[in-house]
Design a protein around this motif. Sequence first.
Motif, PDB file in Angstrom:
ATOM      1  N   PRO A  51       0.825  -1.221   0.000  1.00 17.75           N
ATOM      2  CA  PRO A  51       0.000   0.000   0.000  1.00 17.75           C
ATOM      3  C   PRO A  51       0.853   1.262   0.000  1.00 17.75           C
ATOM      4  O   PRO A  51       1.775   1.391   0.811  1.00 17.75           O
ATOM      5  CB  PRO A  51      -0.807  -0.125   1.301  1.00 17.75           C
ATOM      6  N   ASN A  52       0.573   2.177  -0.920  1.00 21.13           N
ATOM      7  CA  ASN A  52       1.384   3.404  -0.988  1.00 21.13           C
ATOM      8  C   ASN A  52       0.891   4.487  -0.041  1.00 21.13           C
ATOM      9  O   ASN A  52       1.582   5.475   0.196  1.00 21.13           O
ATOM     10  CB  ASN A  52       1.482   3.926  -2.428  1.00 21.13           C
ATOM     11  N   THR A  53      -0.328   4.317   0.505  1.00 19.85           N
ATOM     12  CA  THR A  53      -0.827   5.213   1.555  1.00 19.85           C
ATOM     13  C   THR A  53      -1.288   4.340   2.720  1.00 19.85           C
ATOM     14  O   THR A  53      -2.475   4.021   2.854  1.00 19.85           O
ATOM     15  CB  THR A  53      -1.987   6.089   1.055  1.00 19.85           C
ATOM     16  N   TRP A  76       0.277  11.668   4.660  1.00 24.21           N
ATOM     17  CA  TRP A  76       1.457  12.050   5.422  1.00 24.21           C
ATOM     18  C   TRP A  76       2.625  11.113   5.137  1.00 24.21           C
ATOM     19  O   TRP A  76       3.781  11.518   5.122  1.00 24.21           O
ATOM     20  CB  TRP A  76       1.159  12.019   6.935  1.00 24.21           C
ATOM     21  N   ILE A  77       2.301   9.835   4.936  1.00 26.54           N
ATOM     22  CA  ILE A  77       3.324   8.842   4.612  1.00 26.54           C
ATOM     23  C   ILE A  77       3.011   8.281   3.223  1.00 26.54           C
ATOM     24  O   ILE A  77       1.899   7.810   2.979  1.00 26.54           O
ATOM     25  CB  ILE A  77       3.350   7.703   5.650  1.00 26.54           C
ATOM     26  N   LYS A  78       3.975   8.324   2.318  1.00 25.97           N
ATOM     27  CA  LYS A  78       3.814   7.748   0.991  1.00 25.97           C
ATOM     28  C   LYS A  78       4.945   6.765   0.728  1.00 25.97           C
ATOM     29  O   LYS A  78       6.120   7.126   0.838  1.00 25.97           O
ATOM     30  CB  LYS A  78       3.810   8.843  -0.084  1.00 25.97           C
ATOM     31  N   ILE A  79       4.570   5.542   0.409  1.00 25.48           N
ATOM     32  CA  ILE A  79       5.546   4.489   0.140  1.00 25.48           C
ATOM     33  C   ILE A  79       5.711   4.349  -1.369  1.00 25.48           C
ATOM     34  O   ILE A  79       4.712   4.242  -2.094  1.00 25.48           O
ATOM     35  CB  ILE A  79       5.098   3.159   0.774  1.00 25.48           C
ATOM     36  N   GLU A 105      -5.789  13.471  -8.682  1.00 22.90           N
ATOM     37  CA  GLU A 105      -6.030  14.077  -7.375  1.00 22.90           C
ATOM     38  C   GLU A 105      -5.912  13.075  -6.234  1.00 22.90           C
ATOM     39  O   GLU A 105      -5.881  13.463  -5.060  1.00 22.90           O
ATOM     40  CB  GLU A 105      -7.419  14.739  -7.337  1.00 22.90           C
ATOM     41  N   HIS A 106      -5.842  11.766  -6.553  1.00 20.76           N
ATOM     42  CA  HIS A 106      -5.738  10.729  -5.530  1.00 20.76           C
ATOM     43  C   HIS A 106      -4.445   9.938  -5.713  1.00 20.76           C
ATOM     44  O   HIS A 106      -3.945   9.790  -6.838  1.00 20.76           O
ATOM     45  CB  HIS A 106      -6.921   9.763  -5.616  1.00 20.76           C
ATOM     46  N   PRO A 107      -3.895   9.382  -4.610  1.00 24.34           N
ATOM     47  CA  PRO A 107      -2.788   8.431  -4.759  1.00 24.34           C
ATOM     48  C   PRO A 107      -3.218   7.240  -5.609  1.00 24.34           C
ATOM     49  O   PRO A 107      -4.411   6.919  -5.685  1.00 24.34           O
ATOM     50  CB  PRO A 107      -2.500   7.999  -3.315  1.00 24.34           C
ATOM     51  N   VAL A 108      -2.251   6.563  -6.220  1.00 21.58           N
ATOM     52  CA  VAL A 108      -2.557   5.509  -7.191  1.00 21.58           C
ATOM     53  C   VAL A 108      -3.552   4.498  -6.646  1.00 21.58           C
ATOM     54  O   VAL A 108      -4.565   4.180  -7.279  1.00 21.58           O
ATOM     55  CB  VAL A 108      -1.259   4.797  -7.635  1.00 21.58           C
ATOM     56  N   GLN A 109      -3.304   3.955  -5.463  1.00 23.45           N
ATOM     57  CA  GLN A 109      -4.126   2.863  -4.967  1.00 23.45           C
ATOM     58  C   GLN A 109      -5.470   3.321  -4.394  1.00 23.45           C
ATOM     59  O   GLN A 109      -6.290   2.475  -4.004  1.00 23.45           O
ATOM     60  CB  GLN A 109      -3.336   2.038  -3.950  1.00 23.45           C
ATOM     61  N   GLN A 110      -5.704   4.626  -4.383  1.00 22.86           N
ATOM     62  CA  GLN A 110      -7.005   5.148  -3.978  1.00 22.86           C
ATOM     63  C   GLN A 110      -7.860   5.542  -5.178  1.00 22.86           C
ATOM     64  O   GLN A 110      -8.975   6.034  -5.011  1.00 22.86           O
ATOM     65  CB  GLN A 110      -6.826   6.353  -3.051  1.00 22.86           C
ATOM     66  N   ARG A 111      -7.360   5.313  -6.374  1.00 19.76           N
ATOM     67  CA  ARG A 111      -8.110   5.670  -7.583  1.00 19.76           C
ATOM     68  C   ARG A 111      -9.166   4.605  -7.889  1.00 19.76           C
ATOM     69  O   ARG A 111      -9.060   3.456  -7.454  1.00 19.76           O
ATOM     70  CB  ARG A 111      -7.143   5.849  -8.758  1.00 19.76           C
ATOM     71  N   THR A 112     -10.171   4.995  -8.632  1.00 17.94           N
ATOM     72  CA  THR A 112     -11.306   4.128  -8.941  1.00 17.94           C
ATOM     73  C   THR A 112     -10.842   2.845  -9.620  1.00 17.94           C
ATOM     74  O   THR A 112      -9.949   2.860 -10.463  1.00 17.94           O
ATOM     75  CB  THR A 112     -12.289   4.871  -9.867  1.00 17.94           C
TER      76      THR A 112
END
Length: 330
Positions: A51-53, A76-79, A105-112
Amino acid sequence: MKAIVFAFVTILLFRIFFFEAFTIPSPSMERSLLTGDYIIVSKLSYGSRIPNTPLAFPFAQQVLPYTEHTNSYLDWIKIPYLRLFGSPDIEHNDVVVFNYPMEDEHPVQQRTFYIKRCEGLAGDTLEIKDGQVYINGNYNDDAEKLQFDYKIKTDVDSINNDSLRLLGITEGDHMQNKGEFWFTLNLENVETMKKFPHVTSVEPLIQKKGSYNDYMFPENEHFLWNVDFFGPIYIPRSGDSVKLTVDSLPLYERIIDIYEGNDLRVSNDSIFINEVYSISYTFKMNYYFMMGDNRHNSADSRFWGFVPEDHIVGKTVLVLMSIDKSDGGN
């Protein structure tokens, strides 16, 4: 309480690293997958992503439950992108779940989440002719899995709705001229409909080669492409290089600038990457070309381009439950 916490953590880890259930949200993969189907996706097939977030609310995507705009994650933390088992080993025609790449607008793994068929792999040259996919000059589609829009001519001004329902035909309507209809059909439907009483012709609604749709990737008039005639286009592979000109740049500028994080600018027909004059670029990641089986009703790579490897979620391995709404839910 310890047992509940243990069970919760176990389920969460299983969902993140092993398997996850998804629901098909749209008809873009019909008739291979129907709207509302429940599928199981293996994350092991292509390597599980870290997970990147990591600071995120469990079982929520983008926004918190019962809210409209409150993010379900903290950045706050991005992997950095990392898989447990290396790069995805995707094969042609795999049905793949991935994160929609255009939601910057979202981190990769939070995208649809999207689900499509992988038509083109990294290093391939893809071309679409008459709606059919060719990879490196060879036909790549399974025609029986595809659907297209067809124009139906009749010598009356109606078609039996019960017959359409029995065939599972749900998309279609009257056209402007009397006795003309359009329907989304697969090959089996086409042959059956030709035998309908009063049907005089069944013809595919294929756009002409060279006609230009300005909403097609890369949205540039140098590439006169449409949904049925597209390419040829090279799909980037990690370590490969391409020559860059102001004419070819639209194909790869999003990769260079957004996906791979470079500073890209053009000045007086000269291309600068990280302030260095550049006539070529070497890709850092693999990319893929995704398409729906419902070729005239699918928002896919023809419209928004390549899918980076860090957006790949997993492979569809099982249809858990299918509800064919065109057959009364049976």
